[in-house]
Design an enzyme around this catalytic site. Sequence first.
Site, PDB file in Angstrom:
ATOM      1  N   TYR A 260      22.027 -20.423 -57.323  1.00  0.00           N
ATOM      2  CA  TYR A 260      22.916 -19.536 -56.585  1.00  0.00           C
ATOM      3  C   TYR A 260      23.110 -18.226 -57.313  1.00  0.00           C
ATOM      4  CZ  TYR A 260      24.399 -22.054 -52.484  1.00  0.00           C
ATOM      5  OH  TYR A 260      24.425 -22.646 -51.255  1.00  0.00           O
TER       6      TYR A 260
ATOM      7  N   TYR B 293      19.432 -26.302 -57.751  1.00  0.00           N
ATOM      8  CA  TYR B 293      19.970 -25.568 -56.603  1.00  0.00           C
ATOM      9  C   TYR B 293      21.300 -24.904 -56.961  1.00  0.00           C
ATOM     10  CZ  TYR B 293      22.426 -25.112 -52.117  1.00  0.00           C
ATOM     11  OH  TYR B 293      23.150 -24.665 -51.060  1.00  0.00           O
TER      12      TYR B 293
END
Length: 320
Positions: free
Chosen positions: A192, A188
Amino acid sequence: MACLRPLQVHNLKKGEKVNFKHYSNGDVARYDMNKNYIVNDSVPCRKCVGCRLDNSAEWGVRASLEIKSNPKHNWFVTLTYSDEHLVYNALGRPNCVPEHITKFIKSLRKYFERRGHIGIKYLASNEYGTKRMRPHYHICFFNLPLDDLEKTIDSQKGYQQWTSKTISRFWDKGFHTIGELTYHSANYTARYTTKKLGVKDYKALQLVPEKLRMSKGIGLKYFMENKERIYKEDSVLISTDKGIKRFKVPKYFDRRMEREWQDEFYLDYIKEKREKVAKRTLFQRQIVSSRSYTDYLGDEQKKLNNIVKRLTRPLKTGKK
């Protein structure tokens, strides 16, 4: 995933600098094969959404291998700003400040080094909120011995989060949360950079672009201790929130072995085998879809763009 805008390598001899020819029509690459140069091969562009998703998956794998080397004290930390500490640009927009996160990490590491604990590593990203574009940071810490964790409210999916006075001591610009570091949270953090705006958008908004920062050699210790087995299987097994999954060997490890492995022909053999499998898979998918190569890439681009739009925050940051 696969590159959606592969670049053609031409007139390439061993040791020569790579030259590229890239003709694009919108977001999908189209190649003029009638030019008077010899096309030898294609390589990933490293910029399309497919390449960026592959890159984030590699960081998830490397982070998971780092956790295997040091199973304790691995945390997923989120840092946010309070209103009075927000830094605004000339357009009046809250902006990320790279120096803030750099100073925080350096101060935290020095604090533990003075107490005899060395070897803290990190993988960090700066990001802007989806709704209000509010700046914040995500950091995957490896081998960070926090002994003052205080339980906070559970996340909406029932997983535990904490705070730490040690973290508050060095991040005095707002708030923080701490969760258990997993493959999902590391992936995760890296993703970004996949959701990022275009370069022109950042310049127009006068915002610091979203970017990954990391320690050297994440996952390298585990890899060096298990490289024979990893290359024998040519894959890495990682525990994810959906069970054990098999991942490709990160390119970082290939580059490392190119410098250190005496049997360079074996590594060339592995790469050639991977390439044949990839081309066969691509051919089979084209046959099933009954579409041209260009149209197939266009369809894949749309699918991956939809995946990126659905990326959400990992609430699985530590079980109760």
